[in-house]
Structures are given as C-alpha cells and as structure tokens.
Design a protein around this motif. Structure first.
Motif, PDB file in Angstrom:
ATOM      1  N   THR A  64       0.979  -1.020   0.054  1.00  0.00           N
ATOM      2  CA  THR A  64      -0.255  -0.026   0.220  1.00  0.00           C
ATOM      3  C   THR A  64       0.848   1.344  -0.063  1.00  0.00           C
ATOM      4  OG1 THR A  64      -1.599  -1.194   1.242  1.00  0.00           O
ATOM      5  CG2 THR A  64      -1.919   1.121   1.073  1.00  0.00           C
ATOM      6  N   ASP A  99       1.812  -1.220   6.159  1.00  0.00           N
ATOM      7  CA  ASP A  99       1.172  -2.098   6.924  1.00  0.00           C
ATOM      8  C   ASP A  99       0.911  -1.811   8.395  1.00  0.00           C
ATOM      9  OD1 ASP A  99       0.544  -3.491   4.621  1.00  0.00           O
ATOM     10  OD2 ASP A  99       2.252  -4.904   5.060  1.00  0.00           O
ATOM     11  N   THR A 140      -2.629  -0.603   6.332  1.00  0.00           N
ATOM     12  CA  THR A 140      -3.249  -1.890   5.979  1.00  0.00           C
ATOM     13  C   THR A 140      -3.019  -3.343   6.850  1.00  0.00           C
ATOM     14  OG1 THR A 140      -3.126  -1.230   3.443  1.00  0.00           O
ATOM     15  CG2 THR A 140      -3.143  -3.647   3.956  1.00  0.00           C
ATOM     16  N   GLN A 162      -3.117  -7.099   7.066  1.00  0.00           N
ATOM     17  CA  GLN A 162      -2.907  -8.001   6.157  1.00  0.00           C
ATOM     18  C   GLN A 162      -3.135  -9.696   6.984  1.00  0.00           C
ATOM     19  OE1 GLN A 162      -0.612  -8.363   2.874  1.00  0.00           O
ATOM     20  NE2 GLN A 162       0.272  -6.172   3.149  1.00  0.00           N
ATOM     21  N   THR A 172     -10.495  -8.543  -0.873  1.00  0.00           N
ATOM     22  CA  THR A 172     -10.125  -7.049  -0.465  1.00  0.00           C
ATOM     23  C   THR A 172     -11.274  -6.628   0.305  1.00  0.00           C
ATOM     24  OG1 THR A 172      -9.085  -7.074  -2.565  1.00  0.00           O
ATOM     25  CG2 THR A 172      -9.323  -5.215  -1.366  1.00  0.00           C
ATOM     26  N   PHE A 206     -12.285  -3.643   4.003  1.00  0.00           N
ATOM     27  CA  PHE A 206     -11.624  -2.404   4.481  1.00  0.00           C
ATOM     28  C   PHE A 206     -12.323  -2.215   5.924  1.00  0.00           C
ATOM     29  CE2 PHE A 206     -14.180  -1.226   1.292  1.00  0.00           C
ATOM     30  CZ  PHE A 206     -15.122   0.042   1.754  1.00  0.00           C
ATOM     31  N   ALA A 258      -7.318  -0.241   4.606  1.00  0.00           N
ATOM     32  CA  ALA A 258      -7.473  -1.815   3.946  1.00  0.00           C
ATOM     33  C   ALA A 258      -7.548  -2.975   4.797  1.00  0.00           C
ATOM     34  CB  ALA A 258      -6.481  -1.909   2.847  1.00  0.00           C
TER      35      ALA A 258
END
Length: 586
Positions: A99, A104, A146, A148, A208, A210, A226
C-alpha cells in the motif's frame, strides 16, 4: 471402436455409470442419423486416436491455452490475456500487498491470535507539495495502515479512540458476529474519547475488504483502511506484485487546512492519501503479473484507468470472481463503498499513467474564480476581452470586479515584494474583430494587472528571490521555493506552451484555479521510485494520478536498489527487498 472411445471421453464426467451413459448416447446418435454415422466410420481410427491423444495431453498440463478456452478465457495476445498464465511448477506462496505511501499495521502474537492495535486521532498530513491539512486517521496515517491476514487466522483488533468525539469501527464486508460489526448504538456502544474496544474475528473469507469509522463525517475526514484477507490456498495464476490503492477526496478551501466534510464538490483528489505529483508510483518488473486492489470510500465513483495495458477484473468487495466471469478492459468503475481487483501482465515497458478518468479528478486545488482576474486584457498575450462572470459569459470591463476597488484595493501588498507587478502599462490593446468572437464585447482598454507585461515582471521578482536577491524567507519557505524550477529555460518552456492569442479563445483559461500545467516540482517530490522519469514530469501530474512504472530488468534493479538504500522507516515496499523464496507466488 467408437463405443470404447466414447466411454473414455466421458468417463470423467459421469464416473458412476459410464457404460450406461455411453450406450444411451451411442444409440441415440446412431438412430438420429444412420447415414452420417456410417460415413463417419471410414478412416475413423486415426482421427479418433489423435483426438484422444490431444485430450490426454491437455489433461496432463497444469495451464494451457486450451484449458483457458474451456473456461471462457480470451486467447488473444494483449497484456490482459488469460492465455498468459503461470506454467511454472513448484510451491505457491502468497504475495504481500504493498500500500504505497501508507504501509502495513504490525501485529503481535498472543498464542495463536494475531493482535493489531489501531488508534484514531487527529494530526497533520501532507497531501501534495507544499500542502498540508488536518486529517482524522489511524496511527498517524490517513488512510490508516493496511491489515493483512490469511483465511483461517484468529484476529484481535484493539481500537483506542483519541478523537474529540465518540467513534466505532465497521469492518466492511465481513461475515462475522453482530457484536463486532461496529455500528454504534446497534451492535455496540459508541467508543467515547479516551476509551478502547476490542474486536475479535475468525477469518473465514478471502479478498479485499476495509475498515472505517461508522460516523459519516469521520469517514470523509480520512478514517478508513484496507483489510486484506489472503486465501488459504494462494490464487492462481500467481501475481508477482500486489498493490492496494485507496481513492479519496477532500474539500479544502484556499488558505485553509481543514477539510469541509459537508461539501459535495472536492478540490483535492488523492491516491493513498497523496495527490499527484506526490503520489508514489507502482514499481514492477517487465513481465510481472500485477494485481491492483482499488478501495473507494468517499462521495464519488471513480472510473480508474490504466494506460498501455489491458487488465481483467478479478475481484470485488465480495471476494474473488470465478475465472469464467472475469471481464477485460482498461477502465474499471469503482463505486462508493466498493473494491475492485484487476490483474494484468505488465509486458509493455514504460512509465504508464494510472488515474481516475473524471476530468475534475485530474486537477488539484480546484476553486471558482472570484471574478475574472485571469481574463483581463492582455492575459496571456497582451490582448483580449475584459473577463467573464465565472460562468463563461463575456462581460464589459469593470462589471465583474476586474477593476480592483473596495476590499481588494485596501489589501496590504507589502509582503509581495518578491512578486513585483509594477511594470509600465502599455498604451492600449487593439480591438479584436467581433467576427472572431461571435457577439463578444471587444477589448479596448489597457492591460490589466495580470497581463503578460505584468506577469513577466512578477516572475522576474520570484526568480530574484530564489537567487537570494529578494526579501528574506524562512528556511521552509526557501526550501519549497528552491524546489520549483524557475530557471529561464523552464520559464521559456512554459510560456511557449500557450498561444499568444490564447485569451481570444472562449473558455480559456477554464473556470478553475491551477487547472493548467503547473510549475516544475521534480525536486520537491524526489524519491527513489521517481528515478529516471522524464524531466518536468511533475508539471502534468495532478489529482488522482500516479504511474505504473513497468521497468526492464536492469532499470528495475537500479530503482529497487535505490529504494532499498534509502532505508526509510515504515517503507511500504519493504516486502520487495526480502530474499525471494523458491517457487512461484500466488
């Protein structure tokens, strides 16, 4: 012989009753067209065995064009072609998402649970060269960092509210327990200032998604991020690069730093919190398969366009689309509250544009003019009409404030010594034939204060200031001024891009501020990812724009080496520098 081949060809489709199915099909075929059947038996042996050999070869290959065709894929040679799929063997692993300009959110382990910590607060963030605004975001970033995770993970998110008002987090697209949905007053109590709330998830989905505040005005102030759920079994075909891009907009009045969340029109359009030319390019090696995940949480839909390549839309906020339903294009509409994943093979080298194709979203700092200040006689060529009323209607001199009086006349100008506009006025400007302007009023008065004769003098003053011959500036002011290329060559190049008679043309300049080419800001936005771009590129990069830089191997290695050497804290590209593991990526 025909009977045995028919059984072989259909055994995998109906394994429970192959003999019965073959017998019925054979009898139906024979009775329907006996003559065709008898004719087809002559010379049948070689053809049938050849067909069987092809079928067996296709079955043994992991990915082939014929297999793609069977699943509805396109067999052309464009960069989005499904025929360009992975044929390499070996272990498959997931490619981390990058991103740009965001990075992250790190986590810690508590037993088998991944623990993330999100703090909402107000802070200042630079969104464009020499433009910093006040945003509401998470952990010092808007959009927030983000998250993950992988399908099957146990996840805990500890949310702390340091905003001046209550808030909560909604997890957009999650299929989970109502208690963690994040709707204040419905699924949970609002999280008051200084308080915390813990969200717990068992990740069952992939795709994906958010997170965002479920207070509407807070969303428009920057509160989103995200949430990537990687599949338990990596996607095929593999992708070598995977990017997330947030689409945002702010309405910030001139000389203000506070976004107006009540506005319906926006003058700053951002990718991952940055407007062009500050937005960081996507760096890929020629031949990489690339995935881009667009996330939109704003007031506008965005048709996102990529130059030089054809992509396939492969996912939404509902997860991955079955391969037979992928569709090709070079523009994808990303609606409000939606995500769209696109994939393509980056086999066309160059610095390719990625941008929203709405014309107003390819600008910065849009604002209506306060009167026709740039339409006065002589701008830009010393001739022209008096002005317009900001709606394209040409008006006589003085009708719309083009003669400075009242409040404008009383404004102190002492701080603008570096922009001297005191050049002598010309004796007059000739009338322009009415035939060339329709029914427009002809210009007969002298040049106004923004005519070229005056602007040239002002530019000279700015150059003198840059050369330390003007008034004393602060260090920050001087640094920003130095970053603009105002050398004679640059200025001549810009002046040469506008026709001397441009002001004679209706709708020039358009009713927006900074709508045209800007000054050269290459130095102001220097970063390793921009290494090797064409000089003066920054003048034409505004709004919701960035590059996809598809670099040949040698140039790619040079750029990535410069990125690694920069050793930047919280570098979103850090996963790019890791030593590749054996096998392909998913």
């Amino acid at each position: 012989m025909f009977h045995s081949v028919w059984i072989s060809a259909h055994h995998s489709v109906y394994p429970e009753t192959p003999e019965l199915y073959a017998s019925l099909c054979f009898r139906s075929f024979y009775m329907a067209n006996r003559r065709s059947f008898l004719q087809s038996t002559f010379g049948l042996g070689a053809g049938l065995f050849a067909s069987r050999a092809v079928a067996e070869t296709t079955h043994n290959e992991s990915h082939t064009s014929s297999q793609v065709a069977a699943s509805g894929g396109y067999l052309g040679t464009s960069s989005g072609s499904l025929s360009k799929i992975d044929t390499r063997g070996g272990a498959v692993r997931t490619t981390p998402v990058v991103t740009t300009d965001v990075g992250d959110l790190p986590f810690e382990m508590d037993g088998d649970v991944k623990v993330f910590r999100l703090t909402a607060h107000v802070f200042k963030q630079q969104i464009a060269p020499d433009k910093t605004i006040d945003v509401w975001g998470f952990n010092g970033s808007a959009p927030g960092p983000t998250i993950q995770v992988t399908q099957g993970d146990k996840v805990r998110v500890i949310f702390k509210n340091e905003l001046p008002e209550a808030s909560s987090l909604h997890w957009h697209g999650f299929e989970d327990q109502i208690g963690y949905d994040g709707m204040p007053g419905i699924s949970q109590e609002p999280v008051r200032p200084g308080q915390s709330f813990t969200y717990n998830f068992l990740i069952k989905q992939e795709g994906t998604y958010f997170y965002h505040s479920h207070m509407a005005m807070q969303e428009l102030a920057g509160m989103l991020g995200a949430f990537i759920m990687h599949p338990r079994v990596p996607y095929r075909p593999h992708c070598d690069k995977d990017f997330a891009i947030h689409l945002q907009e702010y309405a910030v009045l001139a000389n203000s730093t506070t976004p107006n969340t009540m506005m319906m029109e926006f003058n700053w359009l951002l990718l991952n919190g940055k407007a062009g030319p500050l937005a960081t390019p996507l760096i890929v090696r020629q031949g990489d398969r690339v995935r881009i995940r667009f996330v939109n949480l704003g007031m506008d839909h965005h048709p996102m366009h990529i130059h030089g390549h054809t992509f396939y839309t492969t996912g939404t906020e509902g997860g991955r689309i079955p391969e037979t339903a992928w569709w090709p294009g070079n523009t994808v509409l990303v609606g409000v509250a939606q995500t769209r994943n696109v994939e393509f093979v980056a086999d066309n080298p160059g610095d390719w544009m990625l941008h929203c194709h709405l014309p107003h979203h390819m600008m910065n700092q849009m604002a209506s003019q306060a009167g026709p200040m740039t339409r006065m006689a002589g701008y830009p060529g010393g001739k022209g009409l008096r002005g317009d009323d900001s709606h394209g209607r040409i008006t006589p001199r003085g009708e719309n404030g083009d003669e400075m009086k009242g409040d404008m006349a009383g404004m102190g100008m002492g701080g603008m010594k570096g922009m001297d506009m005191s050049a002598p006025k010309p004796t007059g400007d000739p009338a322009i034939p009415a035939a060339s302007l329709g029914a427009g009023t002809q210009a007969t008065a002298p040049d106004g204060p923004l005519a070229n004769t005056h602007l040239d003098a002002g530019m000279m003053g700015m150059m003198q200031e840059q050369n330390k011959k003007g008034i004393k500036l602060s260090q920050e002011q001087q640094r920003n001024l130095d970053a603009f290329d105002m050398g004679s060559d640059s200025m001549k190049a810009q002046m040469g891009e506008t026709s001397p008679s441009a002001n004679n043309v209706p709708n020039f300049p358009q009713d927006a501020y900074m709508e045209g080419p800007m000054m050269n800001m290459d130095k102001l936005v220097e970063k390793p990812e921009n290494l090797g771009l064409r000089p003066n590129w920054s003048r034409f990069m505004q709004g919701m724009m960035t590059f996809i830089r598809v670099l040949p191997p040698e140039q790619y290695d040079q750029v990535v080496s410069a990125m690694r050497t920069a050793n930047r804290p919280n570098d979103p590209y850090v996963s790019l520098y890791a030593t590749p593991q054996k096998g392909t990526r998913g």
